[in-house]
Motif scaffolding. Sequence first.
Motif, PDB file in Angstrom:
ATOM      1  N   ALA A 174      10.579  23.642  62.290  1.00 42.59           N
ATOM      2  CA  ALA A 174      11.807  22.599  62.220  1.00 42.59           C
ATOM      3  C   ALA A 174      11.577  21.764  61.074  1.00 42.59           C
ATOM      4  N   GLU A 175      10.324  21.354  60.490  1.00 43.25           N
ATOM      5  CA  GLU A 175      10.371  20.239  59.499  1.00 43.25           C
ATOM      6  C   GLU A 175      10.471  20.953  58.231  1.00 43.25           C
ATOM      7  N   TYR A 176      10.276  22.293  58.257  1.00 46.99           N
ATOM      8  CA  TYR A 176      10.535  23.165  56.859  1.00 46.99           C
ATOM      9  C   TYR A 176      12.042  23.292  56.609  1.00 46.99           C
ATOM     10  N   ASP A 177      12.649  23.508  57.825  1.00 45.75           N
ATOM     11  CA  ASP A 177      14.250  23.433  57.904  1.00 45.75           C
ATOM     12  C   ASP A 177      14.946  22.058  57.561  1.00 45.75           C
ATOM     13  N   GLN A 206      17.386  18.969  50.682  1.00 45.61           N
ATOM     14  CA  GLN A 206      17.849  19.543  49.305  1.00 45.61           C
ATOM     15  C   GLN A 206      18.889  20.208  49.034  1.00 45.61           C
ATOM     16  N   GLY A 207      19.544  20.418  50.142  1.00 45.45           N
ATOM     17  CA  GLY A 207      21.021  21.059  49.993  1.00 45.45           C
ATOM     18  C   GLY A 207      20.945  22.852  50.194  1.00 45.45           C
ATOM     19  N   GLY A 208      19.830  22.962  50.769  1.00 49.33           N
ATOM     20  CA  GLY A 208      19.813  24.572  51.307  1.00 49.33           C
ATOM     21  C   GLY A 208      19.072  25.347  50.286  1.00 49.33           C
ATOM     22  N   GLY A 209      18.903  24.872  48.961  1.00 51.36           N
ATOM     23  CA  GLY A 209      18.373  25.796  47.947  1.00 51.36           C
ATOM     24  C   GLY A 209      17.050  25.220  47.292  1.00 51.36           C
ATOM     25  N   CYS A 210      16.727  25.689  46.213  1.00 52.64           N
ATOM     26  CA  CYS A 210      15.637  25.394  45.351  1.00 52.64           C
ATOM     27  C   CYS A 210      15.694  23.915  44.884  1.00 52.64           C
ATOM     28  N   ASP A 243       6.228  23.406  47.673  1.00 49.92           N
ATOM     29  CA  ASP A 243       5.563  22.920  46.594  1.00 49.92           C
ATOM     30  C   ASP A 243       4.669  21.687  46.904  1.00 49.92           C
ATOM     31  N   HIS A 244       3.479  21.548  46.738  1.00 51.39           N
ATOM     32  CA  HIS A 244       2.682  20.553  46.735  1.00 51.39           C
ATOM     33  C   HIS A 244       1.740  20.293  45.394  1.00 51.39           C
ATOM     34  N   ARG A 285       6.113  17.936  47.878  1.00 52.89           N
ATOM     35  CA  ARG A 285       6.937  17.655  47.016  1.00 52.89           C
ATOM     36  C   ARG A 285       8.523  18.070  47.151  1.00 52.89           C
ATOM     37  N   GLY A 286       8.423  19.432  47.935  1.00 49.94           N
ATOM     38  CA  GLY A 286       9.762  20.054  47.910  1.00 49.94           C
ATOM     39  C   GLY A 286       9.582  21.508  48.046  1.00 49.94           C
TER      40      GLY A 286
END
Length: 162
Positions: free
Chosen positions: A72-75, A81-85, A101-102, A110-111
Motif C-alpha cells: 500500500a505504501e509503494y502504491d 509521483q504521478g504513476g510513473g518514474c 530508489d534509496h 527517495r522515489g
Amino acid sequence: MGIGGDCKVCNLSYQHRRYVANPEPVKARVKAWQRANAEELNAYRRERRQDPIVKSRDRAGHLRRKYGLSLAEYDEMLAAQGGGCFLCEAPPQPPYSLHVDHDHTTGRLRGLLCFSCNNALGNFGEDPDRLRAAARYVEVAQPRDKGHRAPPGRPEGDAPGL
C-alpha cells in the motif's frame, strides 16, 4: 507409508520436536532430493512464481524486508509521483514494477525509478557533481565528425571541466 498408530496431529508434533532437536539430517535429505530432482524442482518453482497470489506475496515480502514498505505504501508513492518514474515519468511496463530508489548510506527512500533511470544513477555512483557534469555535457556537446578527437573549443588532452 502405510497405516500408523498415531493420529496426524500427534505424528506432526513428534516430527516437529525431532526436527527442532536435530535439523541437520532432514536438511541433508531435502538437499539431496533437490540435487537429484533439480529439473523437476526448477519447473515447479517457475510455475509457482507465475501464480498471482505468490507473486504478490513475494513482492510484498521483498518490499518489507529490503525497504520497510508495504504494498500500500509503494502504491501511495507511485500515485504521489504521478504513476510513473520520478525522473522520466515513464509508467511501469507490466509485468515489471518501478525500482525503489534509496540512499545507500542512510537507507532513506527517495522515489520510484524505472530500470534505465535507476541504472543511470548507479552508473554515475549517485554523485551529484558527475550527474550535473553529464547534464551540462549533453546540453552543450555537438556531434563530432569521425576525424575529430576533441570537441570544438577544447584543445586535445584538456580535462573535461564542464
